[in-house]
Design an enzyme around this catalytic site. Structure first.
Site, PDB file in Angstrom:
ATOM      1  N   LYS A 111       0.841  -1.196   0.000  1.00 34.82           N
ATOM      2  CA  LYS A 111       0.000   0.000   0.000  1.00 34.82           C
ATOM      3  C   LYS A 111       0.879   1.250   0.000  1.00 34.82           C
ATOM      4  O   LYS A 111       1.849   1.360   0.773  1.00 34.82           O
ATOM      5  CB  LYS A 111      -0.909   0.008   1.228  1.00 34.82           C
ATOM      6  CG  LYS A 111      -1.991  -1.059   1.195  1.00 34.82           C
ATOM      7  CD  LYS A 111      -3.043  -0.766   0.151  1.00 34.82           C
ATOM      8  CE  LYS A 111      -4.201  -1.736   0.228  1.00 34.82           C
ATOM      9  NZ  LYS A 111      -5.270  -1.426  -0.750  1.00 34.82           N
ATOM     10  N   ASP A 142      -0.187  -0.420  -4.581  1.00 34.86           N
ATOM     11  CA  ASP A 142      -1.592  -0.037  -4.673  1.00 34.86           C
ATOM     12  C   ASP A 142      -1.783   1.322  -4.027  1.00 34.86           C
ATOM     13  O   ASP A 142      -1.606   1.479  -2.822  1.00 34.86           O
ATOM     14  CB  ASP A 142      -2.460  -1.085  -3.967  1.00 34.86           C
ATOM     15  CG  ASP A 142      -3.950  -0.767  -4.041  1.00 34.86           C
ATOM     16  OD1 ASP A 142      -4.333   0.163  -4.772  1.00 34.86           O
ATOM     17  OD2 ASP A 142      -4.736  -1.458  -3.364  1.00 34.86           O
ATOM     18  N   GLU A 168      -1.333  -0.464  -9.075  1.00 37.38           N
ATOM     19  CA  GLU A 168      -2.789  -0.604  -8.976  1.00 37.38           C
ATOM     20  C   GLU A 168      -3.449   0.728  -8.641  1.00 37.38           C
ATOM     21  O   GLU A 168      -3.071   1.384  -7.659  1.00 37.38           O
ATOM     22  CB  GLU A 168      -3.131  -1.643  -7.909  1.00 37.38           C
ATOM     23  CG  GLU A 168      -4.616  -1.912  -7.744  1.00 37.38           C
ATOM     24  CD  GLU A 168      -4.891  -3.048  -6.764  1.00 37.38           C
ATOM     25  OE1 GLU A 168      -5.946  -2.998  -6.101  1.00 37.38           O
ATOM     26  OE2 GLU A 168      -4.059  -3.980  -6.655  1.00 37.38           O
ATOM     27  N   ASP A 194      -8.712  -0.999 -10.192  1.00 39.30           N
ATOM     28  CA  ASP A 194      -9.490  -1.648  -9.132  1.00 39.30           C
ATOM     29  C   ASP A 194     -10.769  -0.858  -8.885  1.00 39.30           C
ATOM     30  O   ASP A 194     -11.859  -1.244  -9.305  1.00 39.30           O
ATOM     31  CB  ASP A 194      -8.650  -1.754  -7.864  1.00 39.30           C
ATOM     32  CG  ASP A 194      -9.436  -2.332  -6.680  1.00 39.30           C
ATOM     33  OD1 ASP A 194     -10.537  -2.872  -6.894  1.00 39.30           O
ATOM     34  OD2 ASP A 194      -8.944  -2.248  -5.534  1.00 39.30           O
ATOM     35  N   LYS A 218     -13.123  -8.241  -7.847  1.00 39.89           N
ATOM     36  CA  LYS A 218     -13.522  -8.656  -6.507  1.00 39.89           C
ATOM     37  C   LYS A 218     -14.958  -9.147  -6.543  1.00 39.89           C
ATOM     38  O   LYS A 218     -15.840  -8.479  -7.101  1.00 39.89           O
ATOM     39  CB  LYS A 218     -13.359  -7.496  -5.514  1.00 39.89           C
ATOM     40  CG  LYS A 218     -11.909  -7.033  -5.375  1.00 39.89           C
ATOM     41  CD  LYS A 218     -11.743  -5.887  -4.397  1.00 39.89           C
ATOM     42  CE  LYS A 218     -10.260  -5.501  -4.295  1.00 39.89           C
ATOM     43  NZ  LYS A 218     -10.026  -4.355  -3.385  1.00 39.89           N
TER      44      LYS A 218
END
Length: 332
Positions: A111, A142, A168, A194, A218
């Site tokens: 992250k 991400d 991401e 995403d 997801k």
């Protein structure tokens, strides 16, 4: 694909268990993960949209729970899924501790662009991950849409030395992603979308715009396995199946989705049970040798009782289920 008939609301509420699970480390600015798990006729399923999401968005997550718990699923094509480690926006000194939670994982998602931090924090964190994984390890970062185009370009250049697998959701909008992808054309660093898939009115818009090289898929935010598979087929791009800090029940939904996709070239973001200090099953779906198994998860009564949410939070979630159910009924 037409939506199947909804089970009666009373049936959903009768088999719902609201839980509050502590995390091993702060993630998405929360220390506790709340979720609802159900015992459906097909097996355990989950409803766990983040608390800040509106009812219309959360209703799609309820559709996913119903899909997995009340509907026959596709036959899986594989019996286990290789997963990545997930490194929250921790201090670089904590990276070894976090990675130790993920047995045998060769890939780490790190992250970055956390509010209150600076690029130097991201660089230090990713450097520490590269040091732990070695030259053969795979690193993806991400940003959760946290950069503008200029910031993203600068950040990617600063992180490129660590041989990134992909970046991401570096920016929030599809137009920004497209511009950044053009700017990075000669850098050979793919862009993954995403939020531009799971939080979009049209989850295929980013693919049609040529704004991403791959999609992060997801199950819960896309309405379940059947709906997600339709999106994968229509998008025509490589995908990574990921999760949203689910319990092991939600992760089993994601694993089943991943196992149903014919071509799966990337390690999946389904190892996040390791970020939970407690779970709803006696056998949490944590990585073993870098893989998790595909199959149903058995709920454990003792753990459901031990980690039951407070009466106030239980009532909050049940009211949310009622509102989301009404929204699904109107869609039908």
């Amino acid at each position: 694909m037409p939506s199947p008939a909804l089970p009666p609301l009373a049936d959903l509420l009768a088999v719902a268990h609201v839980v509050s699970l502590p995390l091993t480390t702060r993630f998405r600015r929360i220390d506790t993960r709340e979720a609802v798990v159900f015992r459906g006729p097909e097996g355990a399923t989950e409803f766990s949209p983040f608390v800040e999401y509106g009812d219309d968005e959360a209703a799609t997550w309820l559709a996913a729970a119903i899909d997995f718990g009340w509907r026959t699923q596709p036959s899986p094509l594989r019996d286990r899924i290789r997963v990545n480690a997930t490194v929250p926006a921790v201090d670089a000194s904590r990276v070894p501790e976090v990675l130790a939670l993920y047995d045998g994982c060769r890939t780490a998602k790190v992250k970055v662009a956390e509010a209150g931090q600076v690029l130097a924090d991201d660089v230090a964190r990713v450097r520490a991950v590269r040091r732990e994984l070695g030259a053969e390890g795979r690193i993806r970062v991400d940003a959760n849409g946290g950069w503008n185009v200029d910031e993203a370009e600068h950040a990617v250049h600063s992180l490129a030395e660590f041989d990134l697998e992909y970046v991401e959701q570096p920016c929030a909008t599809i137009d920004e992603l497209a511009e950044l992808r053009e700017r990075l054309h000669d850098w050979d660093i793919p862009i993954a979308a995403d939020e531009s898939v799971r939080r979009a009115d049209d989850p295929l818009a980013v693919a049609r715009a040529g704004a991403a090289d791959l999609l992060v898929i997801k199950a819960q935010p896309l309405g379940g396995i059947h709906s997600a598979l339709d999106i994968v087929r229509e998008a025509g791009l490589p995908v990574v199946v990921s999760s949203a800090l689910d319990t092991s029940v939600g992760l089993s939904m994601g694993a089943w989705l991943a196992a149903s996709i014919p071509s799966l070239d990337f390690d999946c973001g389904l190892g996040t049970a390791s970020l939970l200090a407690a779970d709803v099953t006696a056998r949490p779906l944590r990585a073993v040798g870098g893989f998790i198994d595909v199959g149903r998860v058995d709920l454990d009564e003792e753990r459901l009782t031990q980690h039951a949410a407070s009466p106030e939070r239980d009532a909050w979630w049940r009211a949310r289920i009622r509102r989301c159910y009404e929204s699904l009924s109107e869609r039908s």
